[in-house]
Design an enzyme around this catalytic site. Sequence first.
Site, short mmCIF file in Angstrom:
data_model
loop_
_atom_site.label_atom_id
_atom_site.label_comp_id
_atom_site.label_asym_id
_atom_site.label_seq_id
_atom_site.Cartn_x
_atom_site.Cartn_y
_atom_site.Cartn_z
N LYS A 40 0.91 -1.09 -0.15
CA LYS A 40 -0.02 0.14 0.02
C LYS A 40 0.93 1.55 0.07
O LYS A 40 1.83 1.55 1.00
CB LYS A 40 -0.94 -0.13 1.30
CG LYS A 40 -1.85 1.36 1.39
CD LYS A 40 -2.63 1.02 2.46
CE LYS A 40 -3.19 2.38 2.87
NZ LYS A 40 -4.48 2.31 3.86
N LYS B 271 -2.28 -1.66 -3.77
CA LYS B 271 -3.00 -0.43 -3.84
C LYS B 271 -2.38 0.70 -3.84
O LYS B 271 -1.36 0.79 -3.17
CB LYS B 271 -3.93 -0.56 -2.41
CG LYS B 271 -4.82 0.62 -2.24
CD LYS B 271 -5.07 0.66 -0.87
CE LYS B 271 -6.07 1.88 -0.51
NZ LYS B 271 -6.29 2.10 0.92
C1 PBG Z 1 -7.36 3.44 5.60
C2 PBG Z 1 -7.79 3.28 4.37
C3 PBG Z 1 -7.54 3.99 3.16
C4 PBG Z 1 -7.94 3.60 1.97
C5 PBG Z 1 -8.50 2.48 2.41
N1 PBG Z 1 -8.26 2.12 3.61
C6 PBG Z 1 -7.29 5.67 3.37
C7 PBG Z 1 -5.83 6.03 3.65
O1 PBG Z 1 -4.65 4.98 3.72
O2 PBG Z 1 -5.63 7.15 3.88
C8 PBG Z 1 -8.14 4.42 0.81
C9 PBG Z 1 -9.19 3.82 -0.25
C10 PBG Z 1 -9.63 4.67 -1.47
O3 PBG Z 1 -9.02 5.65 -1.95
O4 PBG Z 1 -10.48 4.57 -2.02
N2 PBG Z 1 -6.11 3.29 6.08
#
Ligand code: PBG
Length: 321
Positions: A192, A245
């Site tokens: 991520k 992601k």
């Molecule tokens: C929680 C999380 C996030 C997203 C999914 N889980 C936000 C982040 O990491 O700031 C983002 C999902 C999206 O942008 O559709 N940590």
Amino acid sequence: MKRFRTYRTDAATRELHADITIKADDFIYPLFIVEGKNQRQTIKTLPGVFRFSIDALNLELADISSLGINKVLLFGVIDHALKDATGTAGYDPDSLICRTIRFIKSYFPQITVFTDVCLCEYTSHGHCGLLDGETVDNDNTLPVLARIALAHAQAGADFVAPSAMMDGQVEAIKEALTAAGLKTKLLSYSAKYASSFYGPFREAADSAPSFGDRKTYQMDYRTKHQGIEEIAADIEEGADWVMVKPAQAYLDIIQRAFVAFPDVPLAAYQVSGEYAMIKCAAANGLLNEEQAFTESLTAIKRAGAQYIISYYAKEFIRKGL
Ligand code: PBG
């Protein structure tokens, strides 16, 4: 000369040569949940996506099911007054998400429920872990993530999906689940990246950090190999499924993960910014929305993702009907 154009002479011929198809079963549909009665709140940054109260989920879940989509990923959006420095609202056994899981499992048992396991939705500071001064403390965060995951698992979640990017989070959660004798699976947000494409989500989930950014825990997108190392570590720690992601700007990582770990189910998250960019361009007449999201989703699957988390899931299936 090779006659490539014979592959493309008409629609039927192109169909015959298409390698990639996407089915309803490939999608995981994100759902934002709020407290209250009869809520179906619009989200300014994500046109076409809503925040639902539990009692208003019936129609939405019936709609999703009728399209053949059978997996949802839950995000809890709670009142600021309930947030604190340690995210205690996240692991209350009667939390918003736990009640949502129980609701879905009793009325729509055929739906596989995934839950986002993170602190940013529940902490007053909006960071994904506990703070030590202004830094996010990795090791002290692990037991809290494990408690949130355990609460979701005990409420009946099929998969818990840790997204905090703390080192060791998969192992900590797996241990807690095993100790409780639960068979709940784990989808790890393994690779991520600290991405600007999460912008619209933070408005939807009210989870923006109140200071700083997430660059000390989410990955730096200038790295080439760390994504694969992160995924390998999560598999080693016991992740059942793994994730890359965002998706569109990280197709290389998806492809490499698919090649490196062919036996581990791989998901990719077409994140809020990817969705919003297409929506916005289409609303301004710059591109054809259906064609653009179809091309984007197909590329994600072609790169090697078996499952796609997407706000476009319903529209994709609907256009094929
Ligand atoms: C929680 C999380 C996030 C997203 C999914 N889980 C936000 C982040 O990491 O700031 C983002 C999902 C999206 O942008 O559709 N940590």
